[in-house]
Design a protein around this motif. Structure first.
Motif, PDB file in Angstrom:
ATOM      1  N   UNK A 154      -7.784  27.970  34.072  1.00  0.00           N
ATOM      2  CA  UNK A 154      -6.740  27.545  35.020  1.00  0.00           C
ATOM      3  C   UNK A 154      -5.621  28.586  35.083  1.00  0.00           C
ATOM      4  N   UNK A 155      -5.249  29.118  33.923  1.00  0.00           N
ATOM      5  CA  UNK A 155      -4.190  30.127  33.892  1.00  0.00           C
ATOM      6  C   UNK A 155      -4.606  31.381  34.655  1.00  0.00           C
ATOM      7  N   UNK A 156      -5.848  31.826  34.411  1.00  0.00           N
ATOM      8  CA  UNK A 156      -6.341  33.017  35.105  1.00  0.00           C
ATOM      9  C   UNK A 156      -6.463  32.769  36.602  1.00  0.00           C
ATOM     10  N   UNK A 157      -6.877  31.559  36.969  1.00  0.00           N
ATOM     11  CA  UNK A 157      -7.015  31.256  38.395  1.00  0.00           C
ATOM     12  C   UNK A 157      -5.646  31.232  39.079  1.00  0.00           C
ATOM     13  N   UNK A 158      -4.639  30.744  38.383  1.00  0.00           N
ATOM     14  CA  UNK A 158      -3.284  30.756  38.937  1.00  0.00           C
ATOM     15  C   UNK A 158      -2.832  32.192  39.202  1.00  0.00           C
ATOM     16  N   UNK A 159      -3.136  33.065  38.263  1.00  0.00           N
ATOM     17  CA  UNK A 159      -2.806  34.487  38.442  1.00  0.00           C
ATOM     18  C   UNK A 159      -3.553  35.059  39.650  1.00  0.00           C
ATOM     19  N   UNK A 160      -4.828  34.712  39.777  1.00  0.00           N
ATOM     20  CA  UNK A 160      -5.617  35.172  40.923  1.00  0.00           C
ATOM     21  C   UNK A 160      -5.042  34.647  42.234  1.00  0.00           C
ATOM     22  N   UNK A 161      -4.635  33.378  42.229  1.00  0.00           N
ATOM     23  CA  UNK A 161      -4.192  32.745  43.475  1.00  0.00           C
ATOM     24  C   UNK A 161      -2.910  33.354  44.029  1.00  0.00           C
ATOM     25  N   UNK A 162      -2.173  34.057  43.205  1.00  0.00           N
ATOM     26  CA  UNK A 162      -0.926  34.638  43.690  1.00  0.00           C
ATOM     27  C   UNK A 162      -1.177  35.790  44.654  1.00  0.00           C
ATOM     28  N   UNK A 170     -10.246  38.044  39.968  1.00  0.00           N
ATOM     29  CA  UNK A 170     -11.214  36.942  39.852  1.00  0.00           C
ATOM     30  C   UNK A 170     -12.138  37.121  38.649  1.00  0.00           C
ATOM     31  N   UNK A 171     -12.262  38.369  38.177  1.00  0.00           N
ATOM     32  CA  UNK A 171     -13.183  38.592  37.065  1.00  0.00           C
ATOM     33  C   UNK A 171     -12.760  37.826  35.817  1.00  0.00           C
ATOM     34  N   UNK A 172     -11.472  37.752  35.582  1.00  0.00           N
ATOM     35  CA  UNK A 172     -11.003  36.996  34.418  1.00  0.00           C
ATOM     36  C   UNK A 172     -11.379  35.524  34.551  1.00  0.00           C
ATOM     37  N   UNK A 173     -11.263  34.975  35.770  1.00  0.00           N
ATOM     38  CA  UNK A 173     -11.633  33.581  36.010  1.00  0.00           C
ATOM     39  C   UNK A 173     -13.117  33.374  35.742  1.00  0.00           C
ATOM     40  N   UNK A 174     -13.929  34.286  36.273  1.00  0.00           N
ATOM     41  CA  UNK A 174     -15.387  34.167  36.116  1.00  0.00           C
ATOM     42  C   UNK A 174     -15.779  34.232  34.645  1.00  0.00           C
ATOM     43  N   UNK A 175     -15.228  35.186  33.917  1.00  0.00           N
ATOM     44  CA  UNK A 175     -15.601  35.357  32.508  1.00  0.00           C
ATOM     45  C   UNK A 175     -15.152  34.176  31.656  1.00  0.00           C
ATOM     46  N   UNK A 176     -13.932  33.710  31.893  1.00  0.00           N
ATOM     47  CA  UNK A 176     -13.440  32.568  31.110  1.00  0.00           C
ATOM     48  C   UNK A 176     -14.221  31.302  31.449  1.00  0.00           C
ATOM     49  N   UNK A 177     -14.548  31.132  32.726  1.00  0.00           N
ATOM     50  CA  UNK A 177     -15.325  29.954  33.116  1.00  0.00           C
ATOM     51  C   UNK A 177     -16.724  30.011  32.510  1.00  0.00           C
ATOM     52  N   UNK A 178     -17.350  31.196  32.537  1.00  0.00           N
ATOM     53  CA  UNK A 178     -18.675  31.341  31.927  1.00  0.00           C
ATOM     54  C   UNK A 178     -18.617  31.015  30.442  1.00  0.00           C
ATOM     55  N   UNK A 179     -17.562  31.495  29.768  1.00  0.00           N
ATOM     56  CA  UNK A 179     -17.403  31.184  28.347  1.00  0.00           C
ATOM     57  C   UNK A 179     -17.224  29.688  28.138  1.00  0.00           C
ATOM     58  N   UNK A 180     -16.448  29.052  29.025  1.00  0.00           N
ATOM     59  CA  UNK A 180     -16.255  27.609  28.916  1.00  0.00           C
ATOM     60  C   UNK A 180     -17.551  26.842  29.055  1.00  0.00           C
TER      61      UNK A 180
END
Length: 764
Positions: free
Chosen positions: A158-166, A173-183
């Motif tokens: 969620x934190x990474x996606x907020x950063x992306x959304x700005x 988006x890569x941070x979102x993808x990697x963190x989501x994959x890890x989740x």
């Protein structure tokens, strides 16, 4: 509620630290809890692939094979790391769970604050999440590491996606993808996250709301773009779903066939139960059984009406109360994978399933209350009221944690707050059985049997099979093997694919010496669970007892393929290969067994034996010395070391080891004979003692169960060393006669030469 002022970043970090500390303190009692006998075994303490710590084979297995009917490699790796750091001390495992939960709550606050820019409301949501009693199961249960680990990764996503959304830059988006994959690799329940992010795009990010997007610093996008940018996340979700289905199919169904209408009814009731528990967290249990009787139709219809009414209201009020719309659908969507529509497990519902979904309800509730209080100019009561509620919830959580102290308290409490729980009775019986309280265990098993008699036989076939298997274990432990066999057979009749029951029945056959029947059961279990290293190993042992060593080798290899760290299988494979004449390969497996388990004395002993035969005496001595270190009270270890030292002409050391063997086993014929030979034949006058050699050799002859040419050989040498020529000749002639009768031509020829020496009075 008033909001933070200019130094918001410092204030936000201090608030996050406060949330972390509060969660850690509230759940600190969990650190004193033990492992429990419900999934903790298959996740940690009885899973060799995990409890050996971080190994290459274990890491590979985590990514390529299911664990507890799930594919969550990061969770598995975290358990391995715990075992690497703490062994099987539960304190460390629980401490990591508490740490992860506290971190998840703190990061959740930071994510909500960044998204909503309303720090106080985000703070209250995060604190309620952090201390609510419904979190107990996820935090205090080691097997639920997947909950707290995935929660932290979810909050980071969620934190990474907020950063992306700005800025909506793809590189972000890569941070979102990697963190989501890890989740997802921590817990597949996060598969609904892409849908949740779409909700957050609507509110609070207001990226696709069409109502003045960009006001909060988030880049406005079209709905199509919002969907497109999440395609990689949807692909990851699809992959996770596929992996979960494949992993689940490798196990057996928990309940049998429940109709879709029954599952839907249970799901909608569970949705309502979780809402009720949010406000009144009472009578919580680790396991909630399905009711024996179907719920009243009016209750099911009422639940449907309640859920549909709130859903319709959320849709119609979405523009005015966007937070309510998003919070409610957050709850509905995120709970869906564990709602029970697709039934997995024996439970009707579970507290742990609320871990992340109820964040949505908290958002809707906190934002709604704050707005309502503002409307009636009573915002000043918000903080005191929230503080009181948080204190009450924190106290409740602290108090309820005592039930997780150990398995007995956990299941005793479950029975006190639920009805007709055959699972709780069965597990409590297992607790008593493991502690040796067999009468109490049998009582609980019989109570569980009475409960199951009132349930559908078809749907609860596995529950019945588990119970009969446990009863079989109890009777086997009591020594009532025939009754144990009958219980195992009933278990197999209910679930023919129940591998554990086949393996246990095989063990019962071993107890009565029926190796053919044991093999049949072990092979059935191995067919059902080909990756079960223990079952493959048992099948190999049965084949060895039946003289089928070549077939046993295949099972030992299968065992090691399933668990490359299985020291006993390496040892037995080495034994089988040695019997087949494959000495070099046997040596490699003995070495591997000793490498895996340095305390495997048999591996060192067998290596010593091979080295001694190959005249690698110094290597043999090293191995036997290791055996003596591991088993200092084992007379055979001292004797074999003494023999090796004698072969190396280390007479004094050899004599000392043989004396130790004799001290530990005064009636050991081998120890007496070998020491006698050493005292009779050693050229060192400080060691040589012909008189005692004669005494020992004569004693060995008296203790031997039948005439032994080796003892007569020693006796002849002792007589000769004592100058008793006639006695030496007589003993040597008897030795030669027995050697010829037993086909030992080498000994017969050697003694013939010695006889000539004795008759010629040639000194020995």
């Amino acid at each position: 509620m008033s909001e933070f002022t200019p130094s918001r970043h410092l204030g936000s970090w201090l608030a996050a630290i406060l949330i972390f500390l509060l969660a850690a303190v509230v759940f600190a009692p969990a650190i004193r809890c033990d492992f429990v006998n419900y999934d903790d075994d298959i996740y940690v303490y009885a899973n060799p692939s995990v409890n050996r710590g971080l190994t290459l084979s274990g890491i590979a297995n985590a990514f390529t094979r299911p664990h507890a009917r799930n594919w969550h490699p990061l969770t598995t790796l975290s358990h391995m790391l715990d075992c690497q750091l703490f062994g099987l001390n539960p304190v460390g495992h629980h401490a990591i769970n508490v740490l992860l939960h506290a971190l998840a709550a703190a990061v959740l606050f930071l994510a909500l604050r960044s998204m909503t820019q309303t720090p106080w409301r985000a703070f209250v949501v995060a604190v309620f999440f952090a201390v609510h009693p419904l979190r107990i199961e996820s935090v205090a249960w080691v097997a639920e590491r997947k909950d707290v680990l995935s929660a932290l990764l979810f909050a980071l996503t969620l934190t990474a996606y907020t950063h992306f959304a700005r800025a909506s830059e793809w590189r972000r988006m890569w941070a979102v993808i990697l963190l989501f994959a890890a989740g997802l690799m921590a817990k597949p329940m996060l598969v609904t996250t892409p849908l949740l992010l779409l909700l957050l795009d609507y509110w609070p990010l207001q990226r696709i709301s069409g109502r003045g997007t960009g006001e909060r610093g988030f880049a406005a996008v079209t709905f199509r773009r919002a969907i497109t940018e999440k395609i990689p996340l949807f692909v990851l979700s699809a992959f996770s779903c596929l992996a979960t289905v494949v992993a689940a199919q490798r196990g057996s169904d928990a309940l049998g066939a429940f109709s879709l209408s029954e599952r839907l009814a249970n799901a909608v009731l569970s949705y309502c139960i979780y809402i009720y528990q949010l406000f009144w967290p009472a009578k919580m249990a680790v396991f909630y059984p399905w009711p024996i009787l179907k719920p009243p139709l009016v209750a099911v219809l009422g639940a449907w009406i309640f859920i549909l009414a709130i859903t319709i209201a959320a849709v119609f009020l979405r523009r005015r109360f966007s937070y309510f719309f998003v919070g409610w659908f957050w709850y509905l969507i995120m709970l869906l994978p564990v709602s029970g529509v697709v039934q997995i497990g024996l439970q009707a519902h579970a507290d742990r399933y609320t871990y992340l979904p109820q964040i949505g309800l908290l958002i809707a509730l906190i934002w709604g209350v704050a707005d309502a209080l503002r409307q009636i100019s009573m915002s000043s009561v918000a903080l005191p009221a929230a503080s009181i509620l948080i204190s009450l919830l924190a106290w409740r959580s602290w108090n309820e944690l005592r039930w997780w102290q150990n398995s007995e308290s956990l299941w005793t409490h479950a029975l006190a707050v639920t009805k007709d729980s055959d699972v709780a009775l069965n597990n409590l019986g297992a607790v008593y059985e493991s502690s040796g309280q067999l009468d109490l265990a049998l009582e609980k098993y019989r109570e569980a049997e009475h409960v199951l008699d009132r349930r559908s036989a078809q749907r609860y076939a596995l529950s019945r099979a588990l119970l009969h298997n446990n009863l079989g274990n109890l009777f086997l432990r009591r020594g009532d093997i025939s009754t144990a066999m009958e219980e195992y057979r009933q278990s197999i009749a209910l679930r023919p694919e129940f591998a554990s029951a086949h393996a246990n029945l095989g063990q019962a056959f071993v107890e009565v010496g029926d190796w053919n029947s044991a093999l049949a059961e072990y092979e059935s279990a191995a067919h059902l669970q080909p990756r079960d290293a223990d079952v493959q190993h048992r099948a190999g042992m049965a084949l060895v007892h039946l003289g089928r060593v070549g077939d046993a080798i295949a099972h030992y290899r299968a065992s090691l393929d399933a668990d490359p760290q299985f020291s006993a299988a390496e040892l037995d494979l080495g034994n089988a290969l040695l019997e087949q004449g494959q000495t070099d390969e046997a040596i490699s497996h003995y070495r591997r067994a000793a490498q895996i388990d340095p305390k495997n004395a048999n591996a060192h002993f067998n290596l010593g034996g091979i080295y001694l035969q190959e005249r690698r005496v110094s290597d043999a001595i090293k191995e036997y010395e290791r055996v003596v270190q591991l088993q200092p009270r084992d007379p055979q270890a001292h004797l074999t070391l003494g023999n090796a030292l004698a072969a190396a002409s280390s007479g004094k050391s050899a004599a000392a080891e043989m004396e130790k063997a004799l001290e530990l086993a005064p009636e050991s014929v081998s120890a007496i004979n070998n020491l006698a030979w050493l005292l009779a034949t050693n050229p060192d006058p400080t060691i040589r003692d012909p008189a005692r050699a004669v005494s020992l050799a004569e004693k060995a002859g008296q203790l031997a169960s039948q005439p032994n040419p080796i003892i007569y050989h020693t006796l002849a040498a002792a007589y000769a060393a004592s100058g008793r020529k006639d006695d030496a000749i007589s003993a040597a002639e008897r030795c030669r006669q027995l050697a010829i009768e037993q086909g030992d031509t080498a000994l017969a020829d050697a003694v013939q030469h010695e006889l000539e020496a004795y008759r010629g009075s040639v000194p020995r």
